[in-house]
Scaffold this active site. Sequence first.
Site, PDB file in Angstrom:
ATOM      1  N   GLY A  21      53.107  48.395  49.241  1.00  0.00           N
ATOM      2  CA  GLY A  21      52.553  48.155  47.908  1.00  0.00           C
ATOM      3  C   GLY A  21      53.188  46.907  47.310  1.00  0.00           C
ATOM      4  O   GLY A  21      53.763  46.067  48.023  1.00  0.00           O
ATOM      5  N   ALA A  23      55.867  46.435  45.554  1.00  0.00           N
ATOM      6  CA  ALA A  23      57.316  46.287  45.702  1.00  0.00           C
ATOM      7  C   ALA A  23      57.666  45.889  47.136  1.00  0.00           C
ATOM      8  O   ALA A  23      58.417  44.926  47.364  1.00  0.00           O
ATOM      9  CB  ALA A  23      58.017  47.595  45.314  1.00  0.00           C
ATOM     10  N   ALA A  53      45.731  50.458  40.717  1.00  0.00           N
ATOM     11  CA  ALA A  53      46.125  50.148  39.336  1.00  0.00           C
ATOM     12  C   ALA A  53      44.982  49.419  38.634  1.00  0.00           C
ATOM     13  O   ALA A  53      44.386  48.510  39.200  1.00  0.00           O
ATOM     14  CB  ALA A  53      47.388  49.301  39.335  1.00  0.00           C
ATOM     15  N   GLU A 121      47.667  47.778  25.383  1.00  0.00           N
ATOM     16  CA  GLU A 121      47.538  49.165  25.842  1.00  0.00           C
ATOM     17  C   GLU A 121      48.383  50.068  24.971  1.00  0.00           C
ATOM     18  O   GLU A 121      49.222  49.604  24.198  1.00  0.00           O
ATOM     19  CB  GLU A 121      47.978  49.272  27.310  1.00  0.00           C
ATOM     20  N   ASP A 221      57.618  60.590  50.167  1.00  0.00           N
ATOM     21  CA  ASP A 221      58.408  60.553  51.416  1.00  0.00           C
ATOM     22  C   ASP A 221      59.756  59.855  51.218  1.00  0.00           C
ATOM     23  O   ASP A 221      60.778  60.288  51.757  1.00  0.00           O
ATOM     24  CB  ASP A 221      57.648  59.809  52.526  1.00  0.00           C
ATOM     25  N   HIS A 242      47.938  61.768  33.252  1.00  0.00           N
ATOM     26  CA  HIS A 242      46.824  61.083  32.596  1.00  0.00           C
ATOM     27  C   HIS A 242      45.892  62.169  32.059  1.00  0.00           C
ATOM     28  O   HIS A 242      45.616  63.143  32.758  1.00  0.00           O
ATOM     29  CB  HIS A 242      46.088  60.202  33.610  1.00  0.00           C
ATOM     30  N   ARG A 288      48.594  59.788  24.618  1.00  0.00           N
ATOM     31  CA  ARG A 288      48.239  60.301  25.947  1.00  0.00           C
ATOM     32  C   ARG A 288      48.848  61.683  26.243  1.00  0.00           C
ATOM     33  O   ARG A 288      48.154  62.591  26.691  1.00  0.00           O
ATOM     34  CB  ARG A 288      48.775  59.298  26.963  1.00  0.00           C
ATOM     35  N   HIS A 349      50.065  61.334  37.324  1.00  0.00           N
ATOM     36  CA  HIS A 349      49.719  59.916  37.393  1.00  0.00           C
ATOM     37  C   HIS A 349      50.895  59.053  37.855  1.00  0.00           C
ATOM     38  O   HIS A 349      50.722  58.128  38.630  1.00  0.00           O
ATOM     39  CB  HIS A 349      49.287  59.497  35.994  1.00  0.00           C
ATOM     40  N   GLU A 373      58.029  52.423  42.499  1.00  0.00           N
ATOM     41  CA  GLU A 373      57.894  53.769  41.924  1.00  0.00           C
ATOM     42  C   GLU A 373      58.833  54.791  42.563  1.00  0.00           C
ATOM     43  O   GLU A 373      59.191  55.792  41.949  1.00  0.00           O
ATOM     44  CB  GLU A 373      56.429  54.226  42.056  1.00  0.00           C
ATOM     45  N   ARG A 384      56.956  56.600  30.719  1.00  0.00           N
ATOM     46  CA  ARG A 384      56.711  55.192  31.094  1.00  0.00           C
ATOM     47  C   ARG A 384      55.788  54.511  30.094  1.00  0.00           C
ATOM     48  O   ARG A 384      54.743  55.060  29.732  1.00  0.00           O
ATOM     49  CB  ARG A 384      56.074  55.160  32.473  1.00  0.00           C
ATOM     50  N   SER A 389      55.168  49.490  35.153  1.00  0.00           N
ATOM     51  CA  SER A 389      55.590  49.859  36.515  1.00  0.00           C
ATOM     52  C   SER A 389      55.335  48.751  37.528  1.00  0.00           C
ATOM     53  O   SER A 389      56.157  48.529  38.423  1.00  0.00           O
ATOM     54  CB  SER A 389      54.932  51.165  36.956  1.00  0.00           C
ATOM     55  N   LEU A 390      54.209  48.059  37.422  1.00  0.00           N
ATOM     56  CA  LEU A 390      53.996  46.928  38.335  1.00  0.00           C
ATOM     57  C   LEU A 390      55.061  45.865  38.065  1.00  0.00           C
ATOM     58  O   LEU A 390      55.580  45.229  38.985  1.00  0.00           O
ATOM     59  CB  LEU A 390      52.584  46.361  38.149  1.00  0.00           C
TER      60      LEU A 390
HETATM   61  C1  FAD Z   1      44.941  54.996  39.203  1.00  0.00           C
HETATM   62  C2  FAD Z   1      46.227  54.274  38.868  1.00  0.00           C
HETATM   63  C3  FAD Z   1      46.249  53.307  37.889  1.00  0.00           C
HETATM   64  C4  FAD Z   1      47.443  52.627  37.575  1.00  0.00           C
HETATM   65  N1  FAD Z   1      47.431  51.611  36.665  1.00  0.00           N
HETATM   66  C5  FAD Z   1      48.578  50.897  36.454  1.00  0.00           C
HETATM   67  C6  FAD Z   1      48.574  49.740  35.602  1.00  0.00           C
HETATM   68  O1  FAD Z   1      47.546  49.342  35.086  1.00  0.00           O
HETATM   69  N2  FAD Z   1      49.761  49.081  35.422  1.00  0.00           N
HETATM   70  C7  FAD Z   1      50.934  49.475  35.992  1.00  0.00           C
HETATM   71  O2  FAD Z   1      51.977  48.838  35.777  1.00  0.00           O
HETATM   72  N3  FAD Z   1      50.943  50.560  36.810  1.00  0.00           N
HETATM   73  C8  FAD Z   1      49.808  51.257  37.071  1.00  0.00           C
HETATM   74  N4  FAD Z   1      49.838  52.323  37.908  1.00  0.00           N
HETATM   75  C9  FAD Z   1      51.103  52.638  38.590  1.00  0.00           C
HETATM   76  C10 FAD Z   1      51.371  51.588  39.673  1.00  0.00           C
HETATM   77  O3  FAD Z   1      50.164  51.325  40.358  1.00  0.00           O
HETATM   78  C11 FAD Z   1      52.410  52.048  40.670  1.00  0.00           C
HETATM   79  O4  FAD Z   1      53.521  52.556  40.014  1.00  0.00           O
HETATM   80  C12 FAD Z   1      52.857  50.890  41.560  1.00  0.00           C
HETATM   81  O5  FAD Z   1      51.733  50.294  42.151  1.00  0.00           O
HETATM   82  C13 FAD Z   1      53.811  51.374  42.635  1.00  0.00           C
HETATM   83  O6  FAD Z   1      54.033  50.326  43.545  1.00  0.00           O
HETATM   84  P1  FAD Z   1      54.992  50.581  44.782  1.00  0.00           P
HETATM   85  O7  FAD Z   1      54.998  49.334  45.587  1.00  0.00           O
HETATM   86  O8  FAD Z   1      56.280  51.130  44.329  1.00  0.00           O
HETATM   87  O9  FAD Z   1      54.273  51.779  45.591  1.00  0.00           O
HETATM   88  P2  FAD Z   1      52.811  51.875  46.183  1.00  0.00           P
HETATM   89  O10 FAD Z   1      51.950  50.797  45.714  1.00  0.00           O
HETATM   90  O11 FAD Z   1      52.338  53.273  45.986  1.00  0.00           O
HETATM   91  O12 FAD Z   1      53.063  51.649  47.745  1.00  0.00           O
HETATM   92  C14 FAD Z   1      53.726  52.638  48.510  1.00  0.00           C
HETATM   93  C15 FAD Z   1      53.546  52.316  49.971  1.00  0.00           C
HETATM   94  O13 FAD Z   1      54.390  53.127  50.772  1.00  0.00           O
HETATM   95  C16 FAD Z   1      53.667  53.634  51.872  1.00  0.00           C
HETATM   96  N5  FAD Z   1      54.351  54.839  52.355  1.00  0.00           N
HETATM   97  C17 FAD Z   1      54.601  55.979  51.676  1.00  0.00           C
HETATM   98  N6  FAD Z   1      55.301  56.824  52.465  1.00  0.00           N
HETATM   99  C18 FAD Z   1      55.499  56.198  53.654  1.00  0.00           C
HETATM  100  C19 FAD Z   1      56.139  56.553  54.854  1.00  0.00           C
HETATM  101  N7  FAD Z   1      56.713  57.746  55.047  1.00  0.00           N
HETATM  102  N8  FAD Z   1      56.138  55.656  55.874  1.00  0.00           N
HETATM  103  C20 FAD Z   1      55.529  54.454  55.739  1.00  0.00           C
HETATM  104  N9  FAD Z   1      54.903  54.061  54.612  1.00  0.00           N
HETATM  105  C21 FAD Z   1      54.899  54.928  53.581  1.00  0.00           C
HETATM  106  C22 FAD Z   1      52.287  53.835  51.311  1.00  0.00           C
HETATM  107  O14 FAD Z   1      51.348  53.989  52.328  1.00  0.00           O
HETATM  108  C23 FAD Z   1      52.138  52.556  50.491  1.00  0.00           C
HETATM  109  O15 FAD Z   1      51.823  51.486  51.331  1.00  0.00           O
HETATM  110  C24 FAD Z   1      48.654  52.992  38.240  1.00  0.00           C
HETATM  111  C25 FAD Z   1      48.626  53.975  39.212  1.00  0.00           C
HETATM  112  C26 FAD Z   1      47.430  54.607  39.553  1.00  0.00           C
HETATM  113  C27 FAD Z   1      47.441  55.648  40.638  1.00  0.00           C
END
Ligand code: FAD
Length: 535
Positions: A21, A23, A53, A121, A221, A242, A288, A349, A373, A384, A389-390
């Site tokens: 993702g 991060a 997101a 927002e 995980d 949400h 919310r 959410h 996250e 939050r 979070s992004l």
């Molecule tokens: C519908 C929705 C709307 C949102 N809107 C917003 C917004 O507008 N603004 C905002 O700031 N935040 C928003 N959020 C929250 C935000 O999207 C997330 O908090 C953020 O994207 C998390 O990024 P990340 O890189 O930490 O994790 P993620 O983007 O979730 O990436 C996690 C990655 O880890 C991988 N993974 C997991 N477990 C394993 C494993 N065991 N082995 C290998 N790979 C694994 C997954 O497949 C994925 O690739 C929203 C979330 C959702 C669901």
Amino acid sequence: MLASATIMEPIETDYLVIGSGIAGLHFANLASAHGRVVVVTKKAPNESNTNYAQGGVAAVLAGDDTFERHIEDTLVTGDGLCNPEVVRMCVEEGPAAVQSLLDYGVRLARGADGELDLTREGGHTRRRVVHYEDVTGREIQRALIETTARNPNITILDDHMAVDLLSMAKYGGDPACFGAYVLDRRSGEVRTVVARATILASGGASKVYVYTSNPDVATGDGVAMAYRLGATVSNMEFFQFHPTVLFHPQAKSFLISEALRGEGGKLRLGNGERFMDSYHPLAELGPRDVVARAIDNEIKKSGADSVFLDMTHLDATFVRARFPNIHDACLALGIDITKQPIPVVPAAHYMCGGVKVDTSGRTTVRGLYAIGETSCTGLHGANRLASNSLLEGMVYAKRAAEAVRDAVPARPAKVVPWSSGNATDSDDAIVVSLNWDEIRRFMWSYVGIVRSDKRIDRARNRIELLRQEINQYYWDFKIDSDMIELRNLALIAHLVIESARRRKESRGIHYTLDYPDKLPDARDTDLQLTQGPPP
Ligand SMILES: Cc1cc2nc3c(=O)[nH]c(=O)nc-3n(C[C@H](O)[C@H](O)[C@H](O)COP(=O)(O)OP(=O)(O)OC[C@H]3O[C@@H](n4cnc5c(N)ncnc54)[C@H](O)[C@@H]3O)c2cc1C
């Protein structure tokens, strides 16, 4: 018996990133300047929370905005539990994080004057959210994947799922982490990846609840693996809900945007009665968490599956033009939102807690880092602020990419490959699906939006029994991704229950009927393996 017929050599790299993702990929690109990076991701590289997101990324960019205001908004939402130093750091690094997105080629919306378009927002007192239409995450994910694919120092292994972290404790040392066992989901082989630093970027765990806006990969995980290794995990009781996700058997996690209520949508019970007036002076436009709690209460009182969001009193042409995506998605499922109320439920959410880290993403275990996250940085506290979070993912990826330069390698002379002992092929896959379903349902009912000591105790009794059964099954049969996720999800449920049980107050999004007030001192709930039962 070994998991594979031939013992495969470990994959060696400087940095192992678990998750693709925002991060994980931002970290990979920055760290590739000083080391080789392997990114493992359990499905396709774009299957992540990031990809879904909608809103955008918060940063102070407007002339009438200040860092102090963004800090204050974040602290107010976090309800006394944020770490003010972390909040300031993230807010002040916000404009640079947005610049990095632009540098990746992320197309952010601009106004007629060519300046970045900023939306506002809930909880923000100024316009400060950069976005790309209502699919900001998808655009960020696209740009990051394209950039990463061009980078010769980064290898992405898709359909590769981290199973467990490698610990020096198994070799008589401290629990320092030196990589992970990784399941190749296509071949069923478990590979060993050895790294100087291991970075958990594995996202959230909202799949622990039966209703969620998150995609299937969000099974916690990273938190589960870190906890099993001995890392400290914090504030797992704080899951943000949400208020409105579509309730339909074929719609797994479709968000019904808050903008529908903003445009006049009314929440109703099955008999057509409105109910929000008795919960908040702003009725449907209340905060919310208040709306989510009200819907939850009405569903619990009536025993119904959902409540309804009614748009039928609004002009049909307007509704179709203003909400084309939601209109079309509902229509495809047989719901014409201009003529029928939309069945909705609140849904898990965002996970505010996670693996405890310092301001550079270091966990309490040497060699192990957590970003995004999956981490608990202190930015969100007890709730939050939207679109923070992004931002957090970008800021911590950058800081961790600097910090890993100093990672001290820890590894045994010979790494023991994965062994599945006498495990056989599973003969009873129903165990996985039934337990999966049961955990997510009782978590929703007992440790969801409104909690009480009794409810938490009921969940606690159930999870301990289930975990025994799941662990037995895990060691008896050859692992597959469903089994790994179930085991992790059960541990996440345990951590949420345990954290909720320890918090004897209502704060932020943790609301319990038995302790409706806030305690004078805000404290983190820290859990570590040594304090609890075996995982
Ligand atoms: C519908 C929705 C709307 C949102 N809107 C917003 C917004 O507008 N603004 C905002 O700031 N935040 C928003 N959020 C929250 C935000 O999207 C997330 O908090 C953020 O994207 C998390 O990024 P990340 O890189 O930490 O994790 P993620 O983007 O979730 O990436 C996690 C990655 O880890 C991988 N993974 C997991 N477990 C394993 C494993 N065991 N082995 C290998 N790979 C694994 C997954 O497949 C994925 O690739 C929203 C979330 C959702 C669901």
